[in-house]
Scaffold this active site. Structure first.
Site, short mmCIF file in Angstrom:
data_model
loop_
_atom_site.label_atom_id
_atom_site.label_comp_id
_atom_site.label_asym_id
_atom_site.label_seq_id
_atom_site.Cartn_x
_atom_site.Cartn_y
_atom_site.Cartn_z
N LYS A 163 -23.46 8.83 -15.59
CA LYS A 163 -24.34 8.45 -16.56
C LYS A 163 -24.29 6.97 -16.66
CE LYS A 163 -22.65 11.75 -19.19
NZ LYS A 163 -21.90 12.71 -17.95
N ILE A 164 -23.03 6.55 -16.95
CA ILE A 164 -22.89 5.03 -17.23
C ILE A 164 -23.32 4.37 -15.84
CG2 ILE A 164 -21.38 3.26 -17.80
CD1 ILE A 164 -19.88 5.48 -19.47
N THR B 241 -14.70 -1.24 -17.09
CA THR B 241 -14.81 -0.54 -18.47
C THR B 241 -14.61 0.89 -18.56
OG1 THR B 241 -17.01 -0.02 -17.97
CG2 THR B 241 -16.72 -2.07 -19.10
N SER B 242 -13.66 1.35 -17.28
CA SER B 242 -13.59 3.09 -17.22
C SER B 242 -12.26 3.28 -17.90
CB SER B 242 -13.85 3.54 -15.91
OG SER B 242 -15.21 3.61 -15.64
N ARG B 243 -11.22 3.18 -17.08
CA ARG B 243 -9.83 3.62 -17.57
C ARG B 243 -8.92 2.46 -16.83
NH1 ARG B 243 -11.77 5.48 -20.88
NH2 ARG B 243 -11.69 7.55 -21.80
N ASP C 159 -12.31 -3.92 -20.04
CA ASP C 159 -12.32 -3.48 -21.40
C ASP C 159 -11.25 -2.45 -21.51
OD1 ASP C 159 -13.66 -3.29 -23.91
OD2 ASP C 159 -14.23 -1.21 -23.13
N GLU D 229 -2.53 -0.03 -22.24
CA GLU D 229 -2.97 -0.18 -23.47
C GLU D 229 -2.72 0.65 -24.59
OE1 GLU D 229 -7.37 0.43 -22.24
OE2 GLU D 229 -7.57 2.09 -24.08
N HIS E 166 -11.21 -2.10 -25.52
CA HIS E 166 -11.68 -0.86 -25.25
C HIS E 166 -12.72 -0.77 -26.34
CE1 HIS E 166 -10.78 3.29 -23.67
NE2 HIS E 166 -11.93 3.18 -24.04
N GLN E 167 -13.75 -1.64 -26.24
CA GLN E 167 -14.78 -1.81 -27.05
C GLN E 167 -16.26 -1.41 -26.64
OE1 GLN E 167 -14.61 -6.20 -27.96
NE2 GLN E 167 -16.99 -5.82 -28.35
N ALA E 168 -16.06 -1.18 -25.49
CA ALA E 168 -17.48 -1.03 -24.69
C ALA E 168 -18.44 0.13 -25.25
CB ALA E 168 -17.28 -0.50 -23.23
N PHE E 169 -17.82 0.89 -26.06
CA PHE E 169 -18.59 2.24 -26.53
C PHE E 169 -19.03 1.82 -27.95
CE2 PHE E 169 -15.68 3.71 -30.10
CZ PHE E 169 -14.90 2.82 -30.12
P1 NAI Z 1 -19.91 10.94 -15.64
O1 NAI Z 1 -19.15 12.22 -15.53
O2 NAI Z 1 -21.32 11.05 -15.92
O3 NAI Z 1 -19.89 10.15 -14.39
C1 NAI Z 1 -18.69 10.02 -13.48
C2 NAI Z 1 -19.13 9.57 -12.04
O4 NAI Z 1 -17.86 9.33 -11.36
C3 NAI Z 1 -19.64 11.09 -11.67
O5 NAI Z 1 -20.75 10.74 -10.75
C4 NAI Z 1 -18.52 11.54 -10.48
O6 NAI Z 1 -18.92 12.19 -9.36
C5 NAI Z 1 -17.62 9.98 -10.14
N1 NAI Z 1 -16.43 10.31 -9.57
C6 NAI Z 1 -15.45 11.14 -9.66
N2 NAI Z 1 -14.60 11.06 -8.74
C7 NAI Z 1 -14.81 9.47 -8.29
C8 NAI Z 1 -13.98 8.89 -7.12
N3 NAI Z 1 -13.15 9.34 -6.80
N4 NAI Z 1 -14.79 7.79 -6.83
C9 NAI Z 1 -15.80 7.25 -7.54
N5 NAI Z 1 -16.84 8.04 -8.21
C10 NAI Z 1 -15.95 9.18 -8.79
O7 NAI Z 1 -19.28 9.59 -16.65
P2 NAI Z 1 -19.72 8.60 -17.40
O8 NAI Z 1 -20.14 8.92 -18.77
O9 NAI Z 1 -20.78 7.58 -16.51
O10 NAI Z 1 -18.39 7.89 -17.67
C11 NAI Z 1 -17.63 7.28 -16.65
C12 NAI Z 1 -16.28 6.84 -17.16
O11 NAI Z 1 -16.41 5.74 -18.08
C13 NAI Z 1 -15.52 7.84 -17.89
O12 NAI Z 1 -14.79 8.59 -17.15
C14 NAI Z 1 -14.70 6.99 -18.89
O13 NAI Z 1 -13.40 6.73 -18.39
C15 NAI Z 1 -15.36 5.59 -19.01
N6 NAI Z 1 -15.71 5.43 -20.38
C16 NAI Z 1 -15.28 4.24 -21.05
C17 NAI Z 1 -15.77 3.87 -22.39
C18 NAI Z 1 -15.32 2.72 -22.90
O14 NAI Z 1 -15.47 2.42 -24.18
N7 NAI Z 1 -14.81 1.75 -22.26
C19 NAI Z 1 -16.73 4.79 -23.18
C20 NAI Z 1 -16.92 6.12 -22.45
C21 NAI Z 1 -16.72 6.37 -21.16
#
Ligand code: NAI
Length: 344
Positions: A154-155, A229-231, A255, A260, A292-295
């Site tokens: 999604k992101i 911005t993921s983990r 982020d 953290e 960790h403010q992206a959300f």
């Molecule tokens: P999502 O589940 O819609 O998309 C994640 C994508 O990563 C999927 O298409 C999946 O197939 C893919 N993926 C899985 N394993 C992989 C790999 N080994 N290599 C490459 N791609 C791989 O998740 P969404 O909503 O897009 O969120 C992504 C990440 O963003 C979350 O897992 C979370 O860690 C992070 N996040 C960070 C926030 C923040 O405030 N900084 C807030 C919300 C999410």
């Protein structure tokens, strides 16, 4: 009214949850402490728990909650790498907010790119001191550059749309490519080699832990930008610092940070930072760290509150739990949720 323990509560959480909780028939007990095996006891008078990304939802915590008769944890987040899903199975239902605003996170990732490239953080400081000199502020056109997007969920897909709006070329890596998406998928090594800017949008799993390590960094272009911005633990931070010191990397926007948990979301201004690795990153002019403010947009906070309370209501009403995270489903691929049943 059902009483729910709300861990790691912050003032901005209360604004959005208080606006809705009565409508759902919940009394929220706000607890500033993070959830872990020791603090779980603070939920003793409650029937459910709301937790966040830096709470420790491990076996000890789950066993404690289970023994207290609490069988539901509603994560007010999309990510759940801090939850021991295997230990939770058949004890505690774990619910999450799978989507609340992909725009919030993707826009923040792009804000980091624009800030780093056009040195806005440096100009801001300079002009406040009446220094209008331009030396050291040269950026580059994003138009025509190549963005490498890791994870096209999604992101990642919103981020790709933003990149295209800037006239960038986009390549992506995802083990589960989106069909008919008009995205050019490449192998991860090719992405590392070709991208001018790499942005991480995949979850943290055992496969993605330290996916950016010394060997990945060695493949990248000189001057590459890395945005996370993921983990935090997607990146080996020590290897990243070495590459920045070697002038391999142009800029880094983070982020998230792998250590953290005890630092982010808290105010340590006025104190000496004990984490030397983070202090080193913060000393570098081509690194920006946000906590960790992206959300953190109004829309995202509203959606998080609404979905978290919807999830809890479905649990207490005995309904199917469409946002349940389940060890069995992940392990064996057969999913009771598909049949509108609870996972256990
Ligand atoms: P999502 O589940 O819609 O998309 C994640 C994508 O990563 C999927 O298409 C999946 O197939 C893919 N993926 C899985 N394993 C992989 C790999 N080994 N290599 C490459 N791609 C791989 O998740 P969404 O909503 O897009 O969120 C992504 C990440 O963003 C979350 O897992 C979370 O860690 C992070 N996040 C960070 C926030 C923040 O405030 N900084 C807030 C919300 C999410």
């Amino acid at each position: 009214m059902k009483k729910i323990a709300f861990y790691d509560a912050k003032p901005y959480d209360k604004i959005y949850f208080d606006a809705l909780s009565r409508e759902y028939g919940f009394e929220l007990k706000y607890i500033e402490t993070k959830l872990n095996g020791h603090s779980a006891v603070m939920a003793e008078d409650c029937e459910g728990v709301i937790a966040f990304v830096n709470d420790t939802v491990d076996k000890e915590t789950i066993t404690k909650l289970d023994s207290m008769g609490i069988h539901v944890i509603a994560m007010r987040s999309a990510g759940y790498n801090n939850v021991d899903i295997k230990s939770a199975y058949e004890k505690v239902h774990v619910l999450r907010v799978p989507a609340y605003s992909p725009y919030a996170v993707a826009e923040h990732a792009f804000a980091l790119i624009l800030t780093l490239n056009r040195k806005i953080h440096r100009s801001f400081n300079r002009t406040r001191e009446h220094n209008f000199a331009l030396s050291g502020l040269i950026g580059f056109d994003l138009h025509g550059k190549t963005a490498g997007v890791v994870g096209t969920g999604k992101i990642g897909r919103v981020f790709i749309d933003i990149c295209r709006g800037f006239g960038m070329n986009v390549i992506a890596y995802d083990p589960f490519p989106t069909p008919d998406s008009n995205i050019e998928y490449v192998g991860i090594d090719e992405l590392f080699k070709r991208a001018d800017i790499i942005s991480l949008h995949c979850p943290l799993t055992k496969d993605t832990y330290h996916m950016i390590d010394a060997s990945a960094l060695s493949l990248m272009k000189n001057g590459v930008y890395i945005i996370n911005t993921s983990r935090g633990a997607l990146i080996d931070t020590e290897a990243l610092i070495d590459a920045i010191k070697d002038h391999k990397i142009g800029a880094v926007g983070l982020d998230v940070y792998e250590e953290e948990t005890e630092i982010f979301f808290e105010d340590f201004s006025g104190e000496v930072l004990e984490d030397d690795t983070l202090a080193r990153l913060l000393s570098m002019p081509n690194v920006i760290v946000t906590g960790h403010q992206a959300f953190l947009t109004r829309e995202a906070l509203e959606n998080i509150a609404r979905t978290t309370l919807d999830n809890l209501k479905a649990y207490f009403d005995g309904e199917a739990l469409e946002n349940e995270i389940c060890y069995r489903c992940m392990q064996f691929g057969s999913c009771r949720q598909d049949h509108k049943e609870r996972c256990f």
